[in-house]
Design a protein around this motif. Structure first.
Motif, PDB file in Angstrom:
ATOM      1  N   ALA A  54       0.807  -1.205  -0.126  1.00  0.00           N
ATOM      2  CA  ALA A  54       0.051   0.023   0.013  1.00  0.00           C
ATOM      3  C   ALA A  54       0.846   1.253  -0.071  1.00  0.00           C
ATOM      4  CB  ALA A  54      -0.864  -0.042   1.388  1.00  0.00           C
ATOM      5  N   PHE A  92       3.836   1.270  -1.102  1.00  0.00           N
ATOM      6  CA  PHE A  92       4.830   1.430  -2.313  1.00  0.00           C
ATOM      7  C   PHE A  92       3.707   1.967  -3.344  1.00  0.00           C
ATOM      8  CE2 PHE A  92       5.000  -1.033  -6.395  1.00  0.00           C
ATOM      9  CZ  PHE A  92       6.415  -0.352  -6.731  1.00  0.00           C
ATOM     10  N   CYS A  93       2.601   1.861  -3.529  1.00  0.00           N
ATOM     11  CA  CYS A  93       1.577   2.032  -4.471  1.00  0.00           C
ATOM     12  C   CYS A  93       1.420   3.849  -4.116  1.00  0.00           C
ATOM     13  CB  CYS A  93       0.123   1.537  -4.460  1.00  0.00           C
ATOM     14  SG  CYS A  93       0.358  -0.177  -5.006  1.00  0.00           S
ATOM     15  N   GLY A  94       1.224   4.161  -2.944  1.00  0.00           N
ATOM     16  CA  GLY A  94       1.119   5.451  -2.554  1.00  0.00           C
ATOM     17  C   GLY A  94       2.278   6.213  -2.881  1.00  0.00           C
ATOM     18  N   LEU A 144       4.210   5.459  -5.646  1.00  0.00           N
ATOM     19  CA  LEU A 144       4.214   5.814  -7.052  1.00  0.00           C
ATOM     20  C   LEU A 144       3.198   6.708  -7.357  1.00  0.00           C
ATOM     21  CD1 LEU A 144       3.638   2.081  -8.502  1.00  0.00           C
ATOM     22  CD2 LEU A 144       5.688   3.357  -8.390  1.00  0.00           C
ATOM     23  N   VAL A 145       2.042   6.886  -6.674  1.00  0.00           N
ATOM     24  CA  VAL A 145       1.139   8.094  -7.086  1.00  0.00           C
ATOM     25  C   VAL A 145       1.902   9.312  -6.614  1.00  0.00           C
ATOM     26  CG1 VAL A 145      -1.193   9.239  -6.449  1.00  0.00           C
ATOM     27  CG2 VAL A 145      -0.970   6.801  -6.749  1.00  0.00           C
ATOM     28  N   ALA A 149       5.019   9.985  -6.500  1.00  0.00           N
ATOM     29  CA  ALA A 149       6.060  10.553  -7.721  1.00  0.00           C
ATOM     30  C   ALA A 149       5.189  11.193  -8.946  1.00  0.00           C
ATOM     31  CB  ALA A 149       6.608   9.011  -7.907  1.00  0.00           C
ATOM     32  N   LEU A 150       4.079  10.492  -9.152  1.00  0.00           N
ATOM     33  CA  LEU A 150       3.146  11.106 -10.029  1.00  0.00           C
ATOM     34  C   LEU A 150       2.619  12.575 -10.083  1.00  0.00           C
ATOM     35  CD1 LEU A 150       1.242   8.221 -11.598  1.00  0.00           C
ATOM     36  CD2 LEU A 150       3.262   9.295 -12.747  1.00  0.00           C
ATOM     37  N   LEU A 151       2.323  12.696  -8.607  1.00  0.00           N
ATOM     38  CA  LEU A 151       2.012  14.008  -8.215  1.00  0.00           C
ATOM     39  C   LEU A 151       3.073  14.923  -8.316  1.00  0.00           C
ATOM     40  CD1 LEU A 151      -0.378  13.147  -5.485  1.00  0.00           C
ATOM     41  CD2 LEU A 151      -1.021  13.980  -7.480  1.00  0.00           C
ATOM     42  N   GLU A 193      -5.572   2.031  -3.511  1.00  0.00           N
ATOM     43  CA  GLU A 193      -5.635   1.881  -1.915  1.00  0.00           C
ATOM     44  C   GLU A 193      -7.066   1.195  -1.674  1.00  0.00           C
ATOM     45  OE1 GLU A 193      -3.044   2.118  -0.504  1.00  0.00           O
ATOM     46  OE2 GLU A 193      -1.862   3.468  -1.786  1.00  0.00           O
ATOM     47  N   VAL A 220      -6.069  -2.549  -1.972  1.00  0.00           N
ATOM     48  CA  VAL A 220      -5.193  -2.808  -1.122  1.00  0.00           C
ATOM     49  C   VAL A 220      -5.922  -3.191   0.246  1.00  0.00           C
ATOM     50  CG1 VAL A 220      -2.932  -2.482   0.280  1.00  0.00           C
ATOM     51  CG2 VAL A 220      -3.132  -1.942  -2.224  1.00  0.00           C
ATOM     52  N   PHE A 230       0.926   4.429 -13.306  1.00  0.00           N
ATOM     53  CA  PHE A 230       2.457   4.923 -12.885  1.00  0.00           C
ATOM     54  C   PHE A 230       3.068   4.915 -14.345  1.00  0.00           C
ATOM     55  CE2 PHE A 230       6.788   4.485 -12.056  1.00  0.00           C
ATOM     56  CZ  PHE A 230       7.089   5.896 -11.595  1.00  0.00           C
ATOM     57  N   MET A 290       4.144  12.133 -18.902  1.00  0.00           N
ATOM     58  CA  MET A 290       4.628  13.351 -18.146  1.00  0.00           C
ATOM     59  C   MET A 290       5.997  13.474 -18.263  1.00  0.00           C
ATOM     60  SD  MET A 290       2.395  14.265 -14.775  1.00  0.00           S
ATOM     61  CE  MET A 290       2.526  12.683 -13.944  1.00  0.00           C
TER      62      MET A 290
END
Lengths: 484, 486
Positions: free
Chosen positions: A9, A11-13, A15-16, A18-20, B391, B394, B421, B428
């Protein structure tokens, strides 16, 4: 299994996150850079999404905008008498970019200038589209027309200035081109043919081309002689042997024809355009003093902005024989037509050189003036007395010498002819020059320089008087007629 | 995790209690879902109206049909969930509907682009509006969603199909090699006359099922039979087999289908699931090393991948004079311009010029269109919606009570997150561009259908996770004691 799931969770956060972060970098930090990137077509799309502001001469717009019916560019630029005004306006092409005034005042013309902020805000609130401001020039329509028509199908250029203020009155260059024809999105063919044309129609010869100034440079040499005290009286004899050999050489400097140059006074020497006299003056003064005087007239200034930057006119460091030749404008010194007009203007304005400029005012769409140019003194190349002396010499040239074609009845006119040899062993057609000024009751309203390339008929010093002087005369007449 | 939170604490010890078990389960949250869903339908409707007003100065004529259509899709989804997956996560359906709806609006907006129409004409195509098709695909997606929710009684059934899934996934992954590539990547199966599908989108789900089933069985062997070396648990040689196989497979995809995105997605998903199954950090280290090594070698050897990497490093080289030979497209530069020109608040719906990206403005590059028209604010909102979906997935994995469900939910959520991603990062300019699409937003049938199925599976797992355990049968002994009263 829940511990690794929780880590996934995170890790996925990340990733998001990084995009932000990347998004913030692009759309906030780098936004302006990308928005105004030269390859971002939106810049041009916005530029042509509304009619562009205009460039104005004598209260009349010499530019315009028409709807194209295209997708990207709603409007395109048009020009009234495009070829005549091209050296002033430059172009605003959807594909090939903008030059000269169109380029320098782009932000005003498209309404993006900061000083138009209030205007823009009001327009936004009242729901009106963005409008561009106008650029009001100092040019004189009649003088420009006289210059352009006088040049006709010859290759050459004219620059005319108001010596009292530095206002540029005419700026013509031939052969010219119509910027309307390359303004659109599909004008590649026309562009290619203009770009490949060996006559370089898109070259602004009045501002951007330098020529050997030939005998017109003798005015500068005369000013140097008087300013440095080499001679004080323009009517007393000079120390000028004939024949005269160039310093450090065995080469005699020749005059054009059998003219009375031995020990001639400065007046007579200028009247007949004596190479020996002025070559020796330059040699006597030396390179340093000659260069100093030339620089006071504007030579060697690489930042002469009108506001369109003029090419640098040059008076170089030279050895003695070359420096002597520079004194008669036949060595490595070069000048733009504007520069030679400035020489005439400085003389006509009693020694005071005003900075040349061509944008008088910038006007917001609601007609409020947001910028006004104040005339500025650039330098004082000679004293008032010496300027008067040179004036009387140049008037003699027009009344009794090589510049008779510049005479205007009832008006005092001073001038100087020139024919600059060039090419290897002077093999190519010479450049015909004429610089002059006219005097009115209230100082001199006009100084003009005319140059004509490739006058193949005449190779002697009369060429300047025969080819260039009549054009200068017409330009002066045009200015005098509007000055009344 | 207690399934019966309302059970009184004294129930176990007090034999005299008369009410031991509450029949009221945890709240189903279906009404929350309905309220969110209404929002998720209304928001795209406003966006749709906004585009019409910006482009033509009037309300778009298809407004009613579009609103009803989206409402109907969301509504059917909701009713089916209410009936067949009562305890499902309430956020997943509204979030997916919102993205799907916004995607439709942007696709419709780009359909109105005169620039794209002229481009198509100039290249000899007939310009086709993509929005009607996309609406159809969305309907098919919802249909698949409904079918999964109704017919997949329990996600554990999928466990039975572990090895069948493997075979199907392999076929789906390998098949595109035999079909002609499009736009530099062989990721399509083309059926003449019917169109083409991107099997990778479906393979993503089927592979997750296979991995979950396989790892559930093998996880003990993978986790325990290992040697410790420098603080890391090194797996035995023979246990390395599966990860090597998947690694090889992803490299094969990369080389033969020149699809960096899918390759990264599948390998990433596998490593994530392996880590969750074994709880061994060493697998992550191995995974990273192997993918880095593989990517470095392929990236420097395979010309197509190399081009992508160069274009990523030098997005504006295409404008250089002379132009480098590898700089063949200005799409990345145009996407960056679109983002930059949008700035913080964007140009507003219908007022940007992201159609300058030309080809693929409404599919691979659609995120740039949002970036320009909705600005940093809108683009971040969309990224956060994606983040929420991941999320929630998850969260579902955490709540799931069976290891298969945990693995599957983690795998699907992570795959979804990695895909977002990889695509958004590519557009981007954060990582090299790949040929994948933004789930739900981008034009493309395979993507939207497959992702609705993915959401359906997550919904089923979350339903099972949150569903209260059936009340135990009343004990006859207890009945007896109750009868005897003082």
């Amino acid at each position: 299994m829940n511990k690794p799931v929780r880590r996934i969770a995170i890790f996925c956060g990340l990733l998001v996150l990084a995009l932000l972060l990347r998004d913030n970098w692009l759309q906030f930090v780098q936004a302006d850079e990308l928005k105004t990137h030269k390859n971002n077509r939106r810049v041009d799309i916005a530029r042509y999404s509304q009619p562009r502001g205009n460039i104005i001469v004598d209260g009349q717009a010499i530019t315009g905008s028409v709807e194209t019916g295209g997708v990207d560019f709603k409007y395109k630029r048009t020009y009234t008498d495009g070829p005549m005004w091209a050296p002033v306006t430059g172009r605003s092409s959807q594909v090939y970019g903008a030059t000269q005034l169109e380029n320098l005042y782009d932000r005003v013309l498209i309404g993006d200038d900061d000083r138009l902020f209030f205007n823009r805000t009001v327009d936004m609130i009242t729901g009106k589209g963005k409008k561009g401001g106008d650029v009001i020039t100092t040019l004189n329509g009649k003088a420009q027309k006289a210059a352009f028509e006088g040049l006709g199908d010859k290759k050459g250029a004219v620059a005319a200035i108001d010596p009292r203020t530095g206002k540029i009155l005419a700026l013509a260059s031939t052969p010219s081109y119509d910027p309307s024809k390359i303004a659109g999105a599909n004008d590649g063919k026309e562009w290619t043919s203009l770009d490949k044309d060996k006559n370089k129609p898109m070259l602004n010869r009045a501002l951007r081309e330098t020529y050997p100034p030939g005998s017109t440079f003798k005015v500068v040499t005369a000013a140097a002689a008087l300013e440095n005290g080499l001679y004080k009286d323009v009517d007393s004899k000079t120390d000028s042997p004939l024949p005269w050999t160039l310093p450090d050489t065995v080469t005699p400097l020749k005059n054009e024809g059998d003219i009375p140059c031995k020990d001639a006074s400065l007046r007579v020497a200028l009247q007949w355009s004596c190479n020996t006299v002025f070559g020796k003056v330059s040699a006597d003064l030396g390179n340093k003093k000659m260069m100093d005087e030339a620089q006071k007239f504007g030579f060697n200034n690489d930042k002469l902005d009108t506001p369109v930057r003029a090419a640098q006119s040059i008076y170089p460091k030279d050895n003695r024989p070359q420096n002597a030749m520079d004194g008669i404008g036949q060595a490595s010194n070069r000048a733009t037509p504007l520069q030679m007009a400035m020489v005439a203007a400085a003389v006509a304005n009693d020694g005071k050189l005003m900075e040349p400029y061509m944008v008088d005012k910038v006007r917001a769409p609601n007609l409020n003036v947001i910028e006004t140019h104040q005339p500025k003194e650039m330098s004082q190349p000679m004293s008032r007395d010496n300027a008067r002396k040179i004036q009387s010499m140049m008037e003699t040239v027009v009344n009794e010498g090589t510049g008779k074609n510049g005479r205007i009845s009832g008006v005092t006119v001073g001038g100087k002819t020139g024919t600059a040899q060039h090419g290897v062993a002077n093999s190519e057609n010479p450049y015909a020059w004429f610089i002059s000024y006219a005097k009115g009751s209230n100082g001199s309203p006009v100084a003009v320089a005319v140059v004509i390339e490739g006058s193949d008929t005449m190779r002697d010093d009369i060429a300047g008087g025969a080819l260039a002087a009549p054009i200068a005369k017409k330009v002066m007449e045009a200015v005098l007629s509007t000055a009344k | 995790m207690s399934a019966m939170p309302s059970m009184p604490s004294s129930a176990g010890s007090n034999t005299t209690a008369t009410t031991t078990i509450s029949t009221v389960g945890p709240p189903s949250r279906r009404n929350t879902e309905l309220a969110l869903l209404a929002f998720a339908v209304i928001l795209p409707c406003f966006a749709y109206a906004n585009v019409g007003l910006a482009l033509n100065g009037e309300m778009p004529s298809g407004m009613l049909g579009y609103g009803l259509g989206l409402g109907l899709l969301g509504g059917v989804g909701h009713l089916v969930v209410r009936k067949f997956a009562k305890y499902a996560d309430p956020l997943l359906l509204p979030l997916a509907t919102l993205l799907n709806g916004l995607g439709l609006v942007m696709i419709w907006r780009l359909d109105q682009s005169e620039r794209l129409a002229r481009l198509a004409k100039a290249q000899g195509f007939t310009f086709q509006a993509s929005a009607p098709n996309q609406l159809l695909f969305s309907a098919l997606g919802i249909a698949l969603f409904v079918a999964v929710v109704i017919f997949l009684k329990d996600h554990r059934i999928l466990q039975r199909y572990t090895y069948i899934s493997m075979v199907v996934a392999l076929i789906l992954l390998v098949a595109p090699v035999f079909f002609p590539g499009k736009f530099g990547a062989k990721i399509w199966i083309t059926v003449p006359g019917l169109g083409s599908i991107q099997p990778g989108e479906f393979a993503k789900i089927i592979l997750a099922i296979f991995f979950a089933g396989y790892l559930m069985v093998k996880r003990d062997a993978l986790a325990l039979a290992s040697r410790r070396f420098m603080g890391l648990y090194l797996p035995r040689g023979r246990d390395l087999g599966p990860i090597l196989a998947v690694w090889a497979l992803s490299l094969v995809i990369l080389v033969f289908e020149t699809d960096l995105g899918s390759s990264l997605l599948f390998f990433g998903m596998f490593v994530v699931m392996l880590y969750v199954a074994t709880e061994r950090t060493s697998w992550i280290v191995f995974g990273l090393l192997m993918s880095a090594g593989g990517a470095a070698v392929v990236g420097s050897v395979e010309p197509h991948v190399k081009v992508r990497v160069m274009a990523w490093l030098h997005p504006f080289a295409v404008y250089d004079n002379p132009r480098p030979s590898w700089a063949t497209t200005e799409q990345i530069a145009q996407a960056l311009f679109a983002f930059g020109s949008g700035g913080v608040f964007g140009t507003g719906w219908g007022q940007g010029a992201s159609d300058l990206i030309q080809f693929a403005a409404n599919s691979d590059f659609i995120f740039a269109s949002y970036g320009e028209e909705l600005g940093l604010a809108g683009a971040m909102a969309i990224l956060l919606i994606y983040g929420l979906i991941v999320e929630r997935g998850v969260r579902t994995a955490l709540a799931a009570r069976d290891p298969f469900g945990k693995l599957l939910a983690t795998g699907l959520a992570a795959a979804f997150g990695i895909q977002v991603f990889v695509v958004a990062g590519g557009v981007m300019g954060l990582i090299p561009l790949t040929g994948m699409t933004m789930p739900f937003l981008a034009q493309g049938g395979s993507s939207v259908i497959a992702n609705w199925a993915l959401i359906a599976i997550l919904i089923k797992i979350s339903d099972t996770a949150r569903r209260p355990a059936p009340a135990p049968a009343p004990s006859p002994d207890a009945e007896m004691t109750q009868v005897v009263r003082p």
